[in-house]
Design an enzyme around this catalytic site. Structure first.
Site, PDB file in Angstrom:
ATOM      1  N   LYS A  36       0.835  -1.142   0.049  1.00 21.94           N
ATOM      2  CA  LYS A  36       0.094  -0.029   0.083  1.00 21.94           C
ATOM      3  C   LYS A  36       0.822   1.457  -0.184  1.00 21.94           C
ATOM      4  CE  LYS A  36      -0.539  -0.365   5.077  1.00 21.94           C
ATOM      5  NZ  LYS A  36      -1.205   0.174   6.015  1.00 21.94           N
ATOM      6  N   ARG A 136     -10.028  -0.110  15.445  1.00 17.35           N
ATOM      7  CA  ARG A 136      -9.917   0.483  14.278  1.00 17.35           C
ATOM      8  C   ARG A 136     -11.015  -0.109  13.329  1.00 17.35           C
ATOM      9  NH1 ARG A 136      -4.207   1.304  11.254  1.00 17.35           N
ATOM     10  NH2 ARG A 136      -4.820  -0.477  10.563  1.00 17.35           N
ATOM     11  N   TYR A 265      15.388  30.139   5.965  1.00 13.69           N
ATOM     12  CA  TYR A 265      14.480  30.787   6.499  1.00 13.69           C
ATOM     13  C   TYR A 265      14.331  30.865   8.236  1.00 13.69           C
ATOM     14  CZ  TYR A 265      11.795  30.280   2.186  1.00 13.69           C
ATOM     15  OH  TYR A 265      11.329  30.469   0.795  1.00 13.69           O
ATOM     16  N   MET A 313      11.351  24.185   1.268  1.00 13.23           N
ATOM     17  CA  MET A 313      10.725  23.282   0.240  1.00 13.23           C
ATOM     18  C   MET A 313      11.484  22.571  -0.565  1.00 13.23           C
ATOM     19  SD  MET A 313       7.349  23.944  -2.208  1.00 13.23           S
ATOM     20  CE  MET A 313       6.402  24.523  -1.169  1.00 13.23           C
TER      21      MET A 313
END
Ligand SMILES: Cc1ncc(COP(=O)(O)O)c(C=O)c1O
Length: 378
Positions: A36, A136, A265, A313
């Protein structure tokens, strides 16, 4: 010239991981490879093929769409969709000829009705999920689970009862609770086998496969270990697992930094002395988690160098010894080995309080995957 960002996946490592895992199974258990989330970031179709070559008996995914992707990639092995499938997704699941998991009579009836209306030649195989403590998916009720099995059987020839399953909540950290879950599951398996002796019982994920032979039953569902990563977030080599994915980039710029100069940043790193900064053009857009700001190493030329400043990013900055040692164009290993140094997904996960699964699934779609078998292009 190196690619900006590259995930190199060693399919031979996946094959060996599967065959190693299989060799530790208690007979008659087989291995279902969980592919998956795009094969935990490795690429679902190539990972599935490698797992099958390594001896996986079947495959498992979370969604109907993922099953369809495997079929579109030419995979013919049995595929189990382990997750919830909505009414809208059911036609996709049926077209993908996958097996499904049921925990409600409504779902069984829906699947049976749809299957009958399509009039497919073979029955759709359904597994009943008992929730033994994961809390779940699955029914917590033993009686309801047994009734569901009967309902599936009643829906023949549209449906066929294929399996009994459960999922462990903490096989990686709490063997006692895993034993409790197994003890809750076993009477369910016994009850089903009395009427349907061929029912396949399965419970174990990678952690249980490595730690709890009693949980192997007929089939283990291994994901993370197939990719050579450690379900306990320890060093995979301790379990003889080989990480299949390496994430790399290259040095795009090297420049000096004087005391007081900052990188990235927010100026979260400021040079305290004369030093050099290499800029590597990958960032959180590629899956380098921003939480790794000032908190991981990359490998260049077989040596570790600290990531300094904020992960952006598209770029990270690394403090390097000198422009004579690290040069523009040098390959940079972010996950993987170079010389005697190694950075694992487990190390990155530990640093930021997450798990290797999240690091691997986080390698974003913009990073090209390139496949090889022990260095030979695949
Ligand atoms: C139901 C189920 N079985 C098996 C697995 C495989 O788990 P692991 O990757 O820990 O082997 C998963 C993955 O989360 C799962 O959801």
């Amino acid at each position: 010239m190196a690619l900006r960002a590259l995930a190199r996946v060693n399919l031979a490592a996946i094959e060996r991981n599967v065959s190693r895992l299989r060799s530790g199974l208690r007979p008659p258990a087989g291995l279902c490879a969980v592919v998956k989330a795009d094969g935990y970031g490795h690429g679902a179709v190539p990972a599935a093929r490698a797992a099958l070559i390594g001896g996986a008996r079947s495959l498992a995914v979370a969604t109907a769409e993922e099953a369809a992707t495997l079929r579109a990639g030419g995979i013919e092995a049995p595929v189990l969709v382990m997750g919830a499938v909505s009414d809208e997704e059911l036609p996709v699941a049926l077209a993908a000829r996958c097996e499904l998991v049921a925990w409600s009579s409504r779902f069984v009836d829906r699947v049976a009705a749809l299957r009958s209306s399509v009039g497919a030649p073979a029955p759709l195989r359904v597994h009943v999920k008992l929730d033994t403590g994961m809390g779940r998916l699955g029914t917590r009720s033993f009686d309801e689970a047994v009734q569901l099995a009967g309902r599936i059987d009643d829906a023949a020839p549209a449906l066929e009862l294929a399996g009994a399953m459960t999922h462990f909540a903490s096989a990686d950290e709490d063997p006692e609770f895993t034993a409790v879950q197994l003890a809750r599951f076993e009477p369910f398996v016994v009850a089903l086998r009395e009427r349907w002796p061929g029912v396949v019982a399965h419970a174990a994920n990678s952690a249980a496969t490595l730690r709890e032979p009693d949980s192997h039953l007929d089939l283990v569902r291994c994901g993370i270990a197939v990719y050579g990563c450690d379900p306990l977030n320890e060093d995979p080599l301790l379990h003889g697992l080989e990480p299949a994915l390496e994430l790399s980039s290259y040095v795009a710029a090297v420049k000096p930094a004087a005391p007081g100069d900052s990188a990235g940043y927010g100026r979260r790193w400021v040079a305290s002395g004369e030093t050099w900064i290499a800029t590597v053009p990958v960032g959180y857009g590629d899956g380098i988690r921003r939480a790794l700001t000032n908190d991981c190493d990359v490998i260049i030329g077989g040596r570790r160098y600290p990531l300094v400043g904020t992960v952006s990013m598209d770029n990270i900055t690394v403090e390097v010894a000198s422009p004579d040692v690290v040069r523009c164009g040098d390959p940079v290993t972010i996950i993987g080995a170079d010389g005697s140094e190694r950075v694992t997904a487990e190390e990155l996960a530990r640093r930021i309080g997450t798990i290797n699964y999240e690091i691997l699934c986080g390698v974003s779609a913009r990073v090209p995957r390139v496949y090889h078998r022990d260095g030979v292009s695949a």
